[in-house]
Design a protein around this motif. Structure first.
Motif, PDB file in Angstrom:
ATOM      1  N   GLU A  40      -8.793   0.592   2.177  1.00 46.45           N
ATOM      2  CA  GLU A  40      -9.250   1.155   3.451  1.00 46.45           C
ATOM      3  C   GLU A  40      -8.070   1.578   4.323  1.00 46.45           C
ATOM      4  N   TYR A  41      -6.987   0.830   4.244  1.00 47.50           N
ATOM      5  CA  TYR A  41      -5.789   1.157   5.025  1.00 47.50           C
ATOM      6  C   TYR A  41      -5.219   2.511   4.599  1.00 47.50           C
ATOM      7  N   VAL A  42      -5.111   2.721   3.301  1.00 45.84           N
ATOM      8  CA  VAL A  42      -4.580   3.979   2.791  1.00 45.84           C
ATOM      9  C   VAL A  42      -5.481   5.140   3.200  1.00 45.84           C
ATOM     10  N   ALA A  43      -6.795   4.939   3.129  1.00 50.91           N
ATOM     11  CA  ALA A  43      -7.719   6.006   3.517  1.00 50.91           C
ATOM     12  C   ALA A  43      -7.614   6.305   5.013  1.00 50.91           C
ATOM     13  N   LEU A  44      -7.495   5.265   5.830  1.00 45.17           N
ATOM     14  CA  LEU A  44      -7.403   5.438   7.276  1.00 45.17           C
ATOM     15  C   LEU A  44      -6.164   6.223   7.676  1.00 45.17           C
ATOM     16  N   LEU A  45      -5.060   5.952   7.000  1.00 44.09           N
ATOM     17  CA  LEU A  45      -3.793   6.536   7.398  1.00 44.09           C
ATOM     18  C   LEU A  45      -3.422   7.799   6.619  1.00 44.09           C
ATOM     19  N   ALA A  46      -4.373   8.359   5.897  1.00 37.94           N
ATOM     20  CA  ALA A  46      -4.071   9.559   5.118  1.00 37.94           C
ATOM     21  C   ALA A  46      -3.537  10.680   6.009  1.00 37.94           C
ATOM     22  N   GLU A  47      -4.035  10.765   7.241  1.00 37.27           N
ATOM     23  CA  GLU A  47      -3.599  11.848   8.134  1.00 37.27           C
ATOM     24  C   GLU A  47      -2.141  11.697   8.565  1.00 37.27           C
ATOM     25  N   PHE A  48      -1.565  10.503   8.428  1.00 39.00           N
ATOM     26  CA  PHE A  48      -0.197  10.284   8.882  1.00 39.00           C
ATOM     27  C   PHE A  48       0.816  10.276   7.746  1.00 39.00           C
ATOM     28  N   ARG A  49       0.361  10.446   6.524  1.00 35.56           N
ATOM     29  CA  ARG A  49       1.266  10.322   5.377  1.00 35.56           C
ATOM     30  C   ARG A  49       2.393  11.354   5.433  1.00 35.56           C
ATOM     31  N   ASP A  50       2.069  12.605   5.706  1.00 32.75           N
ATOM     32  CA  ASP A  50       3.110  13.634   5.724  1.00 32.75           C
ATOM     33  C   ASP A  50       4.186  13.313   6.756  1.00 32.75           C
ATOM     34  N   SER A  51       3.754  12.848   7.928  1.00 33.85           N
ATOM     35  CA  SER A  51       4.726  12.522   8.976  1.00 33.85           C
ATOM     36  C   SER A  51       5.591  11.330   8.587  1.00 33.85           C
ATOM     37  N   MET A  52       4.997  10.350   7.930  1.00 30.82           N
ATOM     38  CA  MET A  52       5.775   9.188   7.516  1.00 30.82           C
ATOM     39  C   MET A  52       6.776   9.566   6.430  1.00 30.82           C
ATOM     40  N   GLU A  53       6.362  10.423   5.504  1.00 27.67           N
ATOM     41  CA  GLU A  53       7.295  10.873   4.482  1.00 27.67           C
ATOM     42  C   GLU A  53       8.436  11.678   5.105  1.00 27.67           C
ATOM     43  N   SER A  54       8.100  12.489   6.118  1.00 22.42           N
ATOM     44  CA  SER A  54       9.142  13.230   6.818  1.00 22.42           C
ATOM     45  C   SER A  54      10.126  12.295   7.486  1.00 22.42           C
ATOM     46  N   ASP A  55       9.631  11.205   8.062  1.00 20.63           N
ATOM     47  CA  ASP A  55      10.515  10.208   8.667  1.00 20.63           C
ATOM     48  C   ASP A  55      11.490   9.648   7.626  1.00 20.63           C
ATOM     49  N   ALA A  68       0.827  -1.207   0.000  1.00 24.49           N
ATOM     50  CA  ALA A  68       0.000   0.000   0.000  1.00 24.49           C
ATOM     51  C   ALA A  68       0.858   1.251   0.000  1.00 24.49           C
ATOM     52  N   TRP A  69       1.868   1.283   0.869  1.00 27.59           N
ATOM     53  CA  TRP A  69       2.680   2.491   0.972  1.00 27.59           C
ATOM     54  C   TRP A  69       3.638   2.647  -0.195  1.00 27.59           C
ATOM     55  N   LEU A  70       4.117   1.564  -0.759  1.00 24.08           N
ATOM     56  CA  LEU A  70       4.936   1.687  -1.959  1.00 24.08           C
ATOM     57  C   LEU A  70       4.151   2.376  -3.069  1.00 24.08           C
ATOM     58  N   ALA A  71       2.896   1.967  -3.225  1.00 26.52           N
ATOM     59  CA  ALA A  71       2.075   2.561  -4.273  1.00 26.52           C
ATOM     60  C   ALA A  71       1.801   4.034  -4.012  1.00 26.52           C
ATOM     61  N   GLN A  72       1.774   4.429  -2.739  1.00 28.01           N
ATOM     62  CA  GLN A  72       1.507   5.821  -2.396  1.00 28.01           C
ATOM     63  C   GLN A  72       2.745   6.690  -2.512  1.00 28.01           C
ATOM     64  N   LEU A  73       3.864   6.211  -2.009  1.00 30.73           N
ATOM     65  CA  LEU A  73       5.062   7.042  -1.891  1.00 30.73           C
ATOM     66  C   LEU A  73       6.050   6.872  -3.038  1.00 30.73           C
ATOM     67  N   GLU A  74       5.981   5.768  -3.748  1.00 29.96           N
ATOM     68  CA  GLU A  74       6.912   5.516  -4.846  1.00 29.96           C
ATOM     69  C   GLU A  74       6.150   5.068  -6.089  1.00 29.96           C
ATOM     70  N   ALA A  75       5.136   5.856  -6.436  1.00 28.62           N
ATOM     71  CA  ALA A  75       4.251   5.478  -7.541  1.00 28.62           C
ATOM     72  C   ALA A  75       4.985   5.406  -8.871  1.00 28.62           C
ATOM     73  N   GLN A  76       6.121   6.103  -8.996  1.00 29.96           N
ATOM     74  CA  GLN A  76       6.853   6.063 -10.253  1.00 29.96           C
ATOM     75  C   GLN A  76       7.531   4.718 -10.476  1.00 29.96           C
ATOM     76  N   SER A  77       7.676   3.919  -9.430  1.00 31.31           N
ATOM     77  CA  SER A  77       8.369   2.643  -9.566  1.00 31.31           C
ATOM     78  C   SER A  77       7.534   1.435  -9.131  1.00 31.31           C
ATOM     79  N   PHE A  78       6.363   1.653  -8.565  1.00 31.84           N
ATOM     80  CA  PHE A  78       5.503   0.528  -8.175  1.00 31.84           C
ATOM     81  C   PHE A  78       4.050   0.980  -8.159  1.00 31.84           C
ATOM     82  N   GLN A  79       3.191   0.160  -8.732  1.00 33.24           N
ATOM     83  CA  GLN A  79       1.756   0.394  -8.675  1.00 33.24           C
ATOM     84  C   GLN A  79       1.068  -0.895  -8.239  1.00 33.24           C
TER      85      GLN A  79
END
Length: 339
Positions: free
Chosen positions: A320-335, A109-120
């Motif tokens: 559903e996981y991606v939708a649930l964690l949308a509020e934490f995406r910025d913090s995870m990317e910052s990490d 799920a997170w690969l598709a969100q954060l590295e969409a240019q290399s994984f879908q």
């Protein structure tokens, strides 16, 4: 190693280089009869040996192989880059349904969100889940904190951020750590490892302040740690950690965060060989009811966590996981930038 190889800048370069160095899959094994499988099956594991994924794959594949009518799977560990190296290995393998990747669903799920240019997500076809592992917060056995409230109070007043080990970046454990950090308003520095075993050993040895870990996967450090809370409605076991549900003891709500451990093949394999794909799904579900697997699960205290989700249910869970964690995406990317 304590330094992750997952960063926004270096993610893709390392993934491509790592995949190029990996061996070709599915070329070994005895002579097989006509049909499927026609050669030894290969299992790709995106983490180092010794973690929960590795242990669970070694438990499930012997029975699955027997039901498929083949030798046991060949195991290939391909840690790093948040599981993208393993995904690239599967993408570069022959698309004949003989190569299966085992992974906690949040990684895809997170690969598709954060590295969409290399994984879908449309690159993979889910076979199904085989167990679901809720996250717990662990501290060393000799830690002065006996409750999560004590731990968070100490973290809030500490001179330096408390450190929290996780099996890898982008995992459900990483998301749970970020959710706890954000909702409690305390500093926690995420320390990712290339697998669950090293992450749990770090907290067992007192090298980090805490570890966010999938419950069953962390039972190898049961005697060396304390569980302060489980991020699930209740502790699914008796006589292990008996961790209190976080929502029962915290003054704020926490999302239920677990890791469905799943099997998948490339979508191209499924499209090329729909009959092979259907056989994999059917026998995988049968495996979880087979007496041999059940006995092994009982022996390793996995039974309370065994759960089959169909391919469609796996896809729905990821959405559903991606939708649930949308509020934490910025913090995870910052990490990721700080790792």
């Amino acid at each position: 190693m304590m330094k992750s190889d997952v960063t926004r800048r270096g993610f893709l370069q390392r993934s491509v280089a790592g995949a190029a160095a990996l061996p070709l899959m599915g070329l070994a094994g005895r002579a097989f009869a006509q049909g499927f499988p026609s050669q030894q099956m290969s299992a790709i594991i995106p983490f180092s040996p010794g973690g929960g994924t590795d242990r669970s794959v070694r438990l499930v594949t012997p029975t699955w192989a027997r039901l498929l009518g083949t030798d046991d799977f060949g195991l290939y560990h391909s840690p790093g880059a948040g599981s993208l190296i393993a995904q690239n290995q599967m993408r570069n393998a022959p698309h004949d349904a003989h190569t299966v990747l085992f992974t906690p669903a949040p990684h895809s799920a997170w690969l598709a969100q954060l590295e969409a240019q290399s994984f879908q997500l449309d690159q993979v076809a889910w076979i199904g889940s085989y167990f679901q592992d809720p996250n717990v917060l662990l501290v060393p056995k000799d830690s002065p904190y006996d409750t999560i409230e004590q731990f968070l109070d100490a973290a809030a007043s500490a001179d330096q951020p408390f450190t929290a080990s996780v099996s890898s970046a982008l995992s459900a454990a990483h998301a749970a750590t970020v959710a706890l950090r954000e909702r409690a308003g305390v500093p926690l520095r995420v320390i990712p490892f290339d697998g669950g075993g090293p992450a749990r050993n770090a907290v067992a040895g007192g090298h980090v302040d805490c570890c966010m870990a999938p419950y069953w996967s962390a039972t190898n450090v049961l005697e060396l740690t304390k569980a302060l809370a489980i991020f699930w409605p209740q502790d699914p076991t008796e006589g292990l950690w008996d961790a209190p549900p976080a929502d029962d003891v915290l003054p704020f709500s926490m999302p239920y965060l677990s890791e469905p451990y799943c099997a998948q093949i490339s979508s191209q394999s499924a499209a090329n060989h729909p009959d092979h794909y259907a056989r994999l799904v059917e026998t995988f579900e049968q495996t979880l009811r087979d007496p041999e697997f059940v006995a092994g699960a009982d022996a390793q205290s996995l039974t309370p966590f065994v759960n089959f989700m169909s391919p469609a249910e796996c896809s729905t869970w990821v959405e559903e996981y991606v939708a649930l964690l949308a509020e934490f995406r910025d913090s995870m990317e910052s990490d990721l930038e700080d790792m």
